[in-house]
Structure formats: C-alpha cells, structure tokens
Design a protein around this motif. Structure first.
Motif, PDB file in Angstrom:
ATOM      1  N   VAL A  31      -0.951 -38.963  51.636  1.00  0.00           N
ATOM      2  CA  VAL A  31      -0.627 -40.032  50.695  1.00  0.00           C
ATOM      3  C   VAL A  31      -1.477 -39.907  49.436  1.00  0.00           C
ATOM      4  O   VAL A  31      -1.004 -40.150  48.325  1.00  0.00           O
ATOM      5  CB  VAL A  31      -0.834 -41.417  51.350  1.00  0.00           C
ATOM      6  CG1 VAL A  31      -0.691 -42.539  50.319  1.00  0.00           C
ATOM      7  CG2 VAL A  31       0.171 -41.619  52.486  1.00  0.00           C
ATOM      8  N   MET A  32      -2.734 -39.496  49.582  1.00  0.00           N
ATOM      9  CA  MET A  32      -3.612 -39.323  48.422  1.00  0.00           C
ATOM     10  C   MET A  32      -3.186 -38.130  47.572  1.00  0.00           C
ATOM     11  O   MET A  32      -3.586 -38.007  46.413  1.00  0.00           O
ATOM     12  CB  MET A  32      -5.062 -39.157  48.886  1.00  0.00           C
ATOM     13  CG  MET A  32      -5.647 -40.418  49.486  1.00  0.00           C
ATOM     14  SD  MET A  32      -7.329 -40.209  50.127  1.00  0.00           S
ATOM     15  CE  MET A  32      -8.258 -40.048  48.592  1.00  0.00           C
ATOM     16  N   GLY A  33      -2.366 -37.255  48.128  1.00  0.00           N
ATOM     17  CA  GLY A  33      -1.774 -36.162  47.366  1.00  0.00           C
ATOM     18  C   GLY A  33      -2.803 -35.273  46.686  1.00  0.00           C
ATOM     19  O   GLY A  33      -3.757 -34.808  47.317  1.00  0.00           O
ATOM     20  N   PRO A  34      -2.649 -35.034  45.381  1.00  0.00           N
ATOM     21  CA  PRO A  34      -3.538 -34.108  44.664  1.00  0.00           C
ATOM     22  C   PRO A  34      -4.993 -34.563  44.615  1.00  0.00           C
ATOM     23  O   PRO A  34      -5.876 -33.771  44.313  1.00  0.00           O
ATOM     24  CB  PRO A  34      -2.920 -34.051  43.259  1.00  0.00           C
ATOM     25  CG  PRO A  34      -2.154 -35.320  43.118  1.00  0.00           C
ATOM     26  CD  PRO A  34      -1.610 -35.597  44.494  1.00  0.00           C
ATOM     27  N   TYR A  35      -5.233 -35.832  44.915  1.00  0.00           N
ATOM     28  CA  TYR A  35      -6.604 -36.337  44.875  1.00  0.00           C
ATOM     29  C   TYR A  35      -7.399 -35.961  46.121  1.00  0.00           C
ATOM     30  O   TYR A  35      -8.613 -36.184  46.165  1.00  0.00           O
ATOM     31  CB  TYR A  35      -6.601 -37.867  44.703  1.00  0.00           C
ATOM     32  CG  TYR A  35      -6.023 -38.297  43.389  1.00  0.00           C
ATOM     33  CD1 TYR A  35      -6.801 -38.329  42.232  1.00  0.00           C
ATOM     34  CD2 TYR A  35      -4.677 -38.657  43.283  1.00  0.00           C
ATOM     35  CE1 TYR A  35      -6.261 -38.709  41.019  1.00  0.00           C
ATOM     36  CE2 TYR A  35      -4.128 -39.038  42.064  1.00  0.00           C
ATOM     37  CZ  TYR A  35      -4.925 -39.063  40.939  1.00  0.00           C
ATOM     38  OH  TYR A  35      -4.390 -39.437  39.724  1.00  0.00           O
TER      39      TYR A  35
ATOM     40  N   GLN B  43       3.184 -44.090  44.961  1.00  0.00           N
ATOM     41  CA  GLN B  43       2.459 -45.334  44.712  1.00  0.00           C
ATOM     42  C   GLN B  43       0.974 -45.064  44.526  1.00  0.00           C
ATOM     43  O   GLN B  43       0.330 -45.628  43.637  1.00  0.00           O
ATOM     44  CB  GLN B  43       2.638 -46.331  45.853  1.00  0.00           C
ATOM     45  CG  GLN B  43       1.794 -47.594  45.641  1.00  0.00           C
ATOM     46  CD  GLN B  43       1.979 -48.625  46.724  1.00  0.00           C
ATOM     47  OE1 GLN B  43       3.083 -48.821  47.230  1.00  0.00           O
ATOM     48  NE2 GLN B  43       0.907 -49.295  47.095  1.00  0.00           N
ATOM     49  N   PHE B  44       0.423 -44.183  45.353  1.00  0.00           N
ATOM     50  CA  PHE B  44      -1.009 -43.903  45.246  1.00  0.00           C
ATOM     51  C   PHE B  44      -1.321 -43.237  43.902  1.00  0.00           C
ATOM     52  O   PHE B  44      -2.284 -43.613  43.216  1.00  0.00           O
ATOM     53  CB  PHE B  44      -1.464 -42.999  46.391  1.00  0.00           C
ATOM     54  CG  PHE B  44      -2.958 -42.867  46.488  1.00  0.00           C
ATOM     55  CD1 PHE B  44      -3.684 -43.681  47.344  1.00  0.00           C
ATOM     56  CD2 PHE B  44      -3.648 -41.937  45.717  1.00  0.00           C
ATOM     57  CE1 PHE B  44      -5.066 -43.579  47.427  1.00  0.00           C
ATOM     58  CE2 PHE B  44      -5.033 -41.821  45.787  1.00  0.00           C
ATOM     59  CZ  PHE B  44      -5.745 -42.652  46.648  1.00  0.00           C
TER      60      PHE B  44
ATOM     61  N   ARG C 284      -3.645 -43.431  38.425  1.00  0.00           N
ATOM     62  CA  ARG C 284      -3.550 -43.290  36.973  1.00  0.00           C
ATOM     63  C   ARG C 284      -3.897 -44.601  36.279  1.00  0.00           C
ATOM     64  O   ARG C 284      -4.596 -44.619  35.265  1.00  0.00           O
ATOM     65  CB  ARG C 284      -2.142 -42.838  36.570  1.00  0.00           C
ATOM     66  CG  ARG C 284      -1.832 -41.386  36.916  1.00  0.00           C
ATOM     67  CD  ARG C 284      -0.553 -40.932  36.222  1.00  0.00           C
ATOM     68  NE  ARG C 284       0.605 -41.693  36.646  1.00  0.00           N
ATOM     69  CZ  ARG C 284       1.380 -41.359  37.677  1.00  0.00           C
ATOM     70  NH1 ARG C 284       1.093 -40.288  38.406  1.00  0.00           N
ATOM     71  NH2 ARG C 284       2.425 -42.100  37.994  1.00  0.00           N
ATOM     72  N   LYS C 285      -3.402 -45.697  36.847  1.00  0.00           N
ATOM     73  CA  LYS C 285      -3.674 -47.016  36.271  1.00  0.00           C
ATOM     74  C   LYS C 285      -5.157 -47.326  36.288  1.00  0.00           C
ATOM     75  O   LYS C 285      -5.690 -47.947  35.349  1.00  0.00           O
ATOM     76  CB  LYS C 285      -2.902 -48.080  37.052  1.00  0.00           C
ATOM     77  CG  LYS C 285      -3.070 -49.486  36.512  1.00  0.00           C
ATOM     78  CD  LYS C 285      -2.243 -50.480  37.309  1.00  0.00           C
ATOM     79  CE  LYS C 285      -2.410 -51.896  36.762  1.00  0.00           C
ATOM     80  NZ  LYS C 285      -1.596 -52.873  37.540  1.00  0.00           N
TER      81      LYS C 285
ATOM     82  N   VAL D 280      -8.547 -48.079  43.886  1.00  0.00           N
ATOM     83  CA  VAL D 280      -7.210 -47.894  44.455  1.00  0.00           C
ATOM     84  C   VAL D 280      -7.227 -48.214  45.942  1.00  0.00           C
ATOM     85  O   VAL D 280      -6.357 -48.928  46.459  1.00  0.00           O
ATOM     86  CB  VAL D 280      -6.709 -46.451  44.235  1.00  0.00           C
ATOM     87  CG1 VAL D 280      -5.376 -46.239  44.958  1.00  0.00           C
ATOM     88  CG2 VAL D 280      -6.556 -46.159  42.749  1.00  0.00           C
ATOM     89  N   ILE D 281      -8.222 -47.704  46.648  1.00  0.00           N
ATOM     90  CA  ILE D 281      -8.326 -47.918  48.092  1.00  0.00           C
ATOM     91  C   ILE D 281      -8.593 -49.386  48.406  1.00  0.00           C
ATOM     92  O   ILE D 281      -7.991 -49.966  49.320  1.00  0.00           O
ATOM     93  CB  ILE D 281      -9.430 -47.025  48.679  1.00  0.00           C
ATOM     94  CG1 ILE D 281      -9.021 -45.556  48.558  1.00  0.00           C
ATOM     95  CG2 ILE D 281      -9.708 -47.383  50.149  1.00  0.00           C
ATOM     96  CD1 ILE D 281     -10.137 -44.570  48.832  1.00  0.00           C
ATOM     97  N   ASP D 282      -9.482 -50.008  47.620  1.00  0.00           N
ATOM     98  CA  ASP D 282      -9.833 -51.407  47.868  1.00  0.00           C
ATOM     99  C   ASP D 282      -8.661 -52.350  47.655  1.00  0.00           C
ATOM    100  O   ASP D 282      -8.593 -53.421  48.271  1.00  0.00           O
ATOM    101  CB  ASP D 282     -10.986 -51.831  46.947  1.00  0.00           C
ATOM    102  CG  ASP D 282     -12.305 -51.169  47.318  1.00  0.00           C
ATOM    103  OD1 ASP D 282     -12.429 -50.688  48.466  1.00  0.00           O
ATOM    104  OD2 ASP D 282     -13.201 -51.114  46.454  1.00  0.00           O
ATOM    105  N   THR D 283      -7.729 -51.980  46.789  1.00  0.00           N
ATOM    106  CA  THR D 283      -6.602 -52.862  46.458  1.00  0.00           C
ATOM    107  C   THR D 283      -5.282 -52.356  47.022  1.00  0.00           C
ATOM    108  O   THR D 283      -4.220 -52.877  46.673  1.00  0.00           O
ATOM    109  CB  THR D 283      -6.470 -52.995  44.927  1.00  0.00           C
ATOM    110  OG1 THR D 283      -6.286 -51.693  44.338  1.00  0.00           O
ATOM    111  CG2 THR D 283      -7.729 -53.632  44.333  1.00  0.00           C
TER     112      THR D 283
END
Length: 225
Positions: A85-89, A199-200, A205-206, A214-217
């Motif tokens: 889900v985290m993909g390229p990150y 979505q992730f 990016r946002k 991102v993880i916390d929200t």
C-alpha cells in the motif's frame, strides 16, 4: 451503493483470511489443495463466525473482532500488505537509498502502518461482514492445470437481491512453502490494491512526503460504484 460498500468490507476480510482453513504449512501443497478450495473453505469458516456473532456483536464487539483477528493473524502478511500500500515509499530501492537513520525511520513507519492496517481492517470491515450472514457465495471450479501453477485467479460470485451476482476475482500466488496466498483482488473491475495504494500516494503528496502524518491520519478508503 450501501450494499457495494458492505460488499467491499466482506471481501477484504475474506481475502485476508485466505488460507485460514489450511494451516498445515507445506501440507497444503502436498495434499494438492487448490486455491479455489482454500477460498471456498475459508469463506465458509469466516461466515460461520459472522453468523454466530449476530447474537452478541452489538453488546460485545471486542469479542467479535477478536474472533476475526484469530483467523487473520496466523495467515496474513500484514507487513507485506502494508508495504504494498505504501508503494514507492517503501520499496527496497528506496530503503537502500537512505542512510542509516533514514532506514531506521522507514522501518519504524512500516511497523506502525502495519499495525494501523491490521486494527483498521478488522474493525472497519468486520462491521460490514455482519450484513452478509445470509448471502449465497459460490466459487468457480479450478482449472485442470491449477495444481502445477504458481499464480491463478479465482472467481467468486456473491448473490444478493440484485438480478446479477457480484463478480470477484482473487489473484492468488504460492509462497515459498507452496501455500496459496492472496496477491490482489478485483471487484466488478475495481482493483482494490490499486485503490489503497493510490490513496496512500495522494495523501503522501498532500503532506509533502511526511509519512508519519499520513500514517497517523490513515483511514481505509470506501469502494463504491
């Protein structure tokens, strides 16, 4: 619309539970258990839990969630799913490009996101399961060459009040021990793995790459038509 959201809830939990009825390790492969049989047997097992939970889930939801969790924990690679889900990150290439501190931070972020996904799926989608106690679910027959395959797609039909059943495709693959595990799932042409990853990436990016925020929200996306 409401049914579609409940359907996605049901399918994610059933998908994550694949293999729960075949916890004999290599014996699954040795016994010639097909991916279709794994899907079919586990569907029955999970829905039996759901049927029983209708009598107590409202008063004791934690008991219900725990029952679902006991099915998922032994068979689900939550960490691998979270990494996808985290993909390229969270790719190996990105990890290797970081210094020691960056690598430690990414491992910590992956650990936290794994737990977020684990808890969120069981609770959010466990609720949706309760709406499907009486649905008829049919799994297609396996192909003749499935026993020799390393990857297959399993078609599942879910019958509701609609004229036509909902069609789900489970993309399955064998792990190193030969057990069948879920790789991805497509509901009525909607690729759920891509939705979660999208979505992730959008949230990252946002937040200008702030993965901790991102993880916390994080909240699981709702699939709708």
């Amino acid at each position: 619309m409401k049914f579609r959201m409940q359907l996605s809830a049901l399918l994610w939990v059933l998908a994550l539970a694949l293999g729960a009825n075949a916890q004999q390790g290599v014996a699954q492969a040795d016994a010639g258990v097909t991916a279709h049989e794994v899907v079919e047997a586990t569907t029955s097992s999970v829905m039996a839990v759901v049927s029983e939970a209708k009598e107590y889930a409202e008063e004791d939801p934690e008991r219900y969630y725990q029952s679902i969790q006991e099915i998922l924990d032994p068979v689900v690679d939550f960490r691998g799913f979270a990494r996808g889900v985290m993909g390229p990150y969270a790719t190996s290439e990105r990890y290797r490009s970081l210094d020691a501190d960056g690598q430690a931070q990414l491992r910590s972020q992956l650990d936290r996101f794994t737990e977020v996904m684990r808890r969120g799926m069981v609770r959010t989608y466990g609720k949706g399961l309760l709406a499907f106690g009486g649905s008829r679910i049919q799994v297609s027959s396996p192909s003749l060459d499935e026993a020799e395959a390393s990857r297959v797609s399993v078609e599942q039909l879910i019958y509701s009040d609609a004229v036509e059943p909902y069609v789900v495709m489970y993309q399955m693959g064998r792990d190193r021990s030969g057990e069948w595990k879920l790789r991805n799932m497509i509901i009525e042409s909607v690729n759920l793995g891509e939705i979660y990853q999208s979505q992730f990436e959008s949230a990252a990016r946002k937040q200008k790459g702030d993965l901790d925020t991102v993880i916390d929200t994080w909240s699981a996306p709702e699939v709708d038509s």
